[in-house]
Design a protein around this motif. Structure first.
Motif, PDB file in Angstrom:
ATOM      1  N   ASN A  72       1.137   6.854  -6.692  1.00 32.12           N
ATOM      2  CA  ASN A  72      -0.012   7.706  -7.009  1.00 32.12           C
ATOM      3  C   ASN A  72       0.233   9.162  -6.611  1.00 32.12           C
ATOM      4  O   ASN A  72      -0.188  10.072  -7.322  1.00 32.12           O
ATOM      5  CB  ASN A  72      -1.276   7.174  -6.336  1.00 32.12           C
ATOM      6  N   VAL A  73       0.909   9.379  -5.501  1.00 36.10           N
ATOM      7  CA  VAL A  73       1.222  10.747  -5.091  1.00 36.10           C
ATOM      8  C   VAL A  73       2.175  11.397  -6.093  1.00 36.10           C
ATOM      9  O   VAL A  73       1.998  12.561  -6.477  1.00 36.10           O
ATOM     10  CB  VAL A  73       1.812  10.769  -3.662  1.00 36.10           C
ATOM     11  N   LEU A 105       0.739   3.939  -2.927  1.00 32.79           N
ATOM     12  CA  LEU A 105       0.380   5.301  -2.539  1.00 32.79           C
ATOM     13  C   LEU A 105       1.458   6.296  -2.970  1.00 32.79           C
ATOM     14  O   LEU A 105       1.147   7.381  -3.485  1.00 32.79           O
ATOM     15  CB  LEU A 105       0.163   5.373  -1.030  1.00 32.79           C
ATOM     16  N   SER A 163      -3.256   1.085 -10.499  1.00 31.07           N
ATOM     17  CA  SER A 163      -2.669   0.645  -9.234  1.00 31.07           C
ATOM     18  C   SER A 163      -3.637  -0.249  -8.458  1.00 31.07           C
ATOM     19  O   SER A 163      -3.218  -1.208  -7.816  1.00 31.07           O
ATOM     20  CB  SER A 163      -2.245   1.837  -8.386  1.00 31.07           C
ATOM     21  N   VAL A 209       0.837  -1.202   0.000  1.00 34.39           N
ATOM     22  CA  VAL A 209       0.000   0.000   0.000  1.00 34.39           C
ATOM     23  C   VAL A 209       0.872   1.252   0.000  1.00 34.39           C
ATOM     24  O   VAL A 209       0.573   2.232  -0.704  1.00 34.39           O
ATOM     25  CB  VAL A 209      -0.967  -0.007   1.209  1.00 34.39           C
ATOM     26  N   ALA A 210       1.968   1.234   0.762  1.00 35.92           N
ATOM     27  CA  ALA A 210       2.863   2.389   0.804  1.00 35.92           C
ATOM     28  C   ALA A 210       3.483   2.658  -0.563  1.00 35.92           C
ATOM     29  O   ALA A 210       3.564   3.819  -1.005  1.00 35.92           O
ATOM     30  CB  ALA A 210       3.954   2.171   1.849  1.00 35.92           C
ATOM     31  N   TRP A 216       0.249  12.252  -9.131  1.00 37.11           N
ATOM     32  CA  TRP A 216      -0.623  13.387  -8.821  1.00 37.11           C
ATOM     33  C   TRP A 216       0.164  14.697  -8.850  1.00 37.11           C
ATOM     34  O   TRP A 216      -0.300  15.700  -9.372  1.00 37.11           O
ATOM     35  CB  TRP A 216      -1.257  13.176  -7.454  1.00 37.11           C
ATOM     36  N   LEU A 243      -4.543   5.661 -10.800  1.00 34.78           N
ATOM     37  CA  LEU A 243      -5.282   5.115  -9.659  1.00 34.78           C
ATOM     38  C   LEU A 243      -5.922   3.780 -10.002  1.00 34.78           C
ATOM     39  O   LEU A 243      -5.811   2.804  -9.250  1.00 34.78           O
ATOM     40  CB  LEU A 243      -6.345   6.116  -9.207  1.00 34.78           C
TER      41      LEU A 243
END
Length: 109
Positions: free
Chosen positions: A74-75, A71, A94, A67-68, A78, A91
């Protein structure tokens, strides 16, 4: 001498009565607090305990790491991209790739 003893005994009994009253008041406050806590927590859902073994701990660590990583990706997408379509695509990819990545990264052999 007996009057002095009687006076001291009465004083001790008075102090003991004050301490007993204080203990009783504290016990009553604790009982009322426990009743309030019980009334509130009885309406909440009970907390379920999950597996707590070594394998469960390993699985939690692996899932947390995955998950890390997803994430972080995705960050980065973004932050680096202004295109909403690319952000949404990252998103969705993933989310769809998470089980595959988990199998590839943490395969048991």
């Amino acid at each position: 001498m007996s009057k002095e003893r009687a006076r001291r005994r009465a004083e001790r009994e008075r102090e003991a009565a004050v301490l007993a009253a204080a203990r009783a008041a504290e016990a009553e406050r604790k009982e009322r607090r426990e009743a309030r806590v019980q009334a509130v927590t009885s309406r909440l859902p009970q907390r379920r305990r999950g597996p707590s073994g070594i394998l469960a701990e390993r699985r939690r660590k692996q899932n947390g790491a995955l998950v890390a990583v997803l994430l972080a990706i995705n960050v980065l997408v973004w932050i680096l991209s202004d295109d909403w379509a690319l952000r949404l695509a990252a998103l969705v990819v993933s989310l769809l790739a998470a089980p595959v990545l988990h199998t590839l990264l943490f395969r048991r052999s």
